[in-house]
Design an enzyme around this catalytic site. Structure first.
Site, PDB file in Angstrom:
ATOM      1  N   GLY A  11      30.322  36.398  32.667  1.00 21.59           N
ATOM      2  CA  GLY A  11      30.191  34.946  32.655  1.00 21.59           C
ATOM      3  C   GLY A  11      30.525  34.277  31.330  1.00 21.59           C
ATOM      4  N   ASN A  13      33.334  32.872  30.613  1.00 23.67           N
ATOM      5  CA  ASN A  13      34.039  31.621  30.961  1.00 23.67           C
ATOM      6  C   ASN A  13      33.032  30.547  31.379  1.00 23.67           C
ATOM      7  OD1 ASN A  13      37.082  31.857  30.912  1.00 23.67           O
ATOM      8  ND2 ASN A  13      36.525  33.756  31.947  1.00 23.67           N
ATOM      9  N   ASN A  94      40.862  28.790  40.689  1.00 25.02           N
ATOM     10  CA  ASN A  94      40.620  30.151  40.214  1.00 25.02           C
ATOM     11  C   ASN A  94      41.212  30.321  38.816  1.00 25.02           C
ATOM     12  OD1 ASN A  94      39.725  32.831  40.293  1.00 25.02           O
ATOM     13  ND2 ASN A  94      41.682  33.571  41.048  1.00 25.02           N
ATOM     14  N   HIS A  96      42.750  33.004  36.300  1.00 25.52           N
ATOM     15  CA  HIS A  96      43.375  34.326  36.396  1.00 25.52           C
ATOM     16  C   HIS A  96      43.913  34.739  35.025  1.00 25.52           C
ATOM     17  CE1 HIS A  96      45.396  37.562  38.589  1.00 25.52           C
ATOM     18  NE2 HIS A  96      46.421  37.370  37.776  1.00 25.52           N
ATOM     19  N   LEU A 136      46.895  34.457  49.271  1.00 25.33           N
ATOM     20  CA  LEU A 136      46.529  34.943  47.942  1.00 25.33           C
ATOM     21  C   LEU A 136      47.590  34.604  46.897  1.00 25.33           C
ATOM     22  CD1 LEU A 136      44.365  36.579  46.412  1.00 25.33           C
ATOM     23  CD2 LEU A 136      45.739  38.602  46.852  1.00 25.33           C
ATOM     24  N   GLU A 166      41.487  32.208  27.500  1.00 24.10           N
ATOM     25  CA  GLU A 166      41.021  31.821  28.842  1.00 24.10           C
ATOM     26  C   GLU A 166      39.817  30.876  28.787  1.00 24.10           C
ATOM     27  OE1 GLU A 166      40.646  35.381  31.172  1.00 24.10           O
ATOM     28  OE2 GLU A 166      39.345  34.368  32.590  1.00 24.10           O
TER      29      GLU A 166
HETATM   30  C1  GRF Z   1      38.163  37.015  33.234  1.00 19.86           C
HETATM   31  O1  GRF Z   1      39.195  37.690  32.619  1.00 19.86           O
HETATM   32  C2  GRF Z   1      38.681  36.404  34.488  1.00 19.86           C
HETATM   33  O2  GRF Z   1      39.926  35.846  34.398  1.00 19.86           O
HETATM   34  C3  GRF Z   1      38.695  37.591  35.362  1.00 19.86           C
HETATM   35  O3  GRF Z   1      37.470  38.222  35.074  1.00 19.86           O
HETATM   36  C4  GRF Z   1      37.099  37.926  33.756  1.00 19.86           C
HETATM   37  C5  GRF Z   1      35.772  37.282  33.779  1.00 19.86           C
HETATM   38  O4  GRF Z   1      35.217  37.200  32.539  1.00 19.86           O
HETATM   39  N1  GRF Z   1      38.952  37.221  36.717  1.00 19.86           N
HETATM   40  P1  GRF Z   1      33.808  36.492  32.361  1.00 19.86           P
HETATM   41  O5  GRF Z   1      32.887  36.961  33.486  1.00 19.86           O
HETATM   42  O6  GRF Z   1      34.013  35.023  32.379  1.00 19.86           O
HETATM   43  O7  GRF Z   1      33.304  36.973  31.044  1.00 19.86           O
END
Ligand code: GRF
Length: 184
Positions: A11, A13, A94, A96, A136, A166
Site C-alpha cells: 500500500g 501508493n 488501474n 500499472h 484486460l 509510480e
Molecule cells: C505497484 O508496483 C503496483 O503498480 C503493482 O503493485 C505494486 C503495489 O505497490 N500493481 P504498493 O502496494 O502500492 O506498495
C-alpha cells in the site's frame, strides 16, 4: 469524486495518495480502502482515519461502495480480477508499473515486469494509469510517468525507481479526471 482505493499488498501508493490529503491538492476524497485480505497497506487507514473494508465477496464490496457513495475506484496493487458488474457500474483506474502498452496484458505484473525490463536492457521504464474496461488489454491511458533507468540494470534497482515514480501517479490521474470533469 468519492474514491475507494483497492489494495492487496504494502500500500505505498495508497499512502502516497493519502499524504496528499494534507495539501488540498484534490477535490476528491478517499472515503474507503478495500482489500481482498488483511493487507499490510491497511495500516495507513488507521493513520489517516479512513474506513477499511476487507472482503472477497463482490456483492459485499458493491454494498460497501454504494453505502459510501463511491464513484471512482483506484486499483493500487490490487490483485483479484474485478467483476464485470463493477466495471460497468463505476469508473476504475488501474496503476500499472510499466510504460504501457509495453509489458502489459495477462501475467504482466510486479517483479515479472521488472525482470523483463532489465533483461531487455530498456533505457526507460515507468508507470501508467489507465481506465479499466472489460478487456484486460484495452487500455485507455490517462497518464504515464517515465524514469531513466539507463544506469540501473538490476531488476531491484528498476523496481525501486519505478515505484518511486509510480507514487506520483494516483494523485495526478485523479486530478486529470477532475479537470476533465469526468463523471459516470
Ligand atoms: C505497484 O508496483 C503496483 O503498480 C503493482 O503493485 C505494486 C503495489 O505497490 N500493481 P504498493 O502496494 O502500492 O506498495
Amino acid at each position: 469524486m468519492n474514491i475507494v482505493v483497492s489494495i492487496s499488498g504494502t500500500g505505498t501508493n495508497l499512502k502516497a495518495l493519502l499524504d496528499v490529503k494534507k495539501e488540498n491538492y484534490l477535490k476528491s476524497d478517499t472515503v474507503v480502502v478495500a482489500s481482498n485480505k488483511n493487507a499490510v497497506g491497511l495500516d495507513s487507514t488507521r493513520e489517516f482515519n479512513v474506513g477499511a473494508s476487507v472482503s472477497k465477496d463482490n456483492e459485499e464490496i458493491i454494498k460497501c461502495l454504494r453505502l459510501k457513495n463511491v464513484n471512482l475506484i483506484v486499483l493500487a496493487g490490487f490483485l483479484p480480477k474485478i467483476s464485470k458488474r463493477i466495471i460497468n457500474e463505476l469508473t476504475i483506474v488501474n496503476i500499472h508499473p510499466s510504460l504501457l502498452p509495453k509489458y502489459g496484458g495477462e501475467g504482466c505484473c510486479g517483479t515479472y515486469i521488472h525482470e523483463k525490463v532489465s533483461a531487455n536492457k530498456e533505457k526507460a521504464s515507468g508507470a501508467t494509469a489507465y481506465l479499466v474496461s472489460e478487456e484486460l488489454d484495452d487500455e485507455d491511458i490517462l497518464l504515464q510517468k517515465s524514469v531513466d533507468i539507463s544506469d540501473r540494470r538490476s531488476e531491484d534497482g528498476i523496481a525501486k525507481e519505478v515505484l518511486r515514480t509510480e507514487h506520483g501517479i494516483p494523485k495526478d490521474a485523479i486530478k486529470k479526471l477532475e479537470e476533465d470533469s469526468y463523471t459516470r
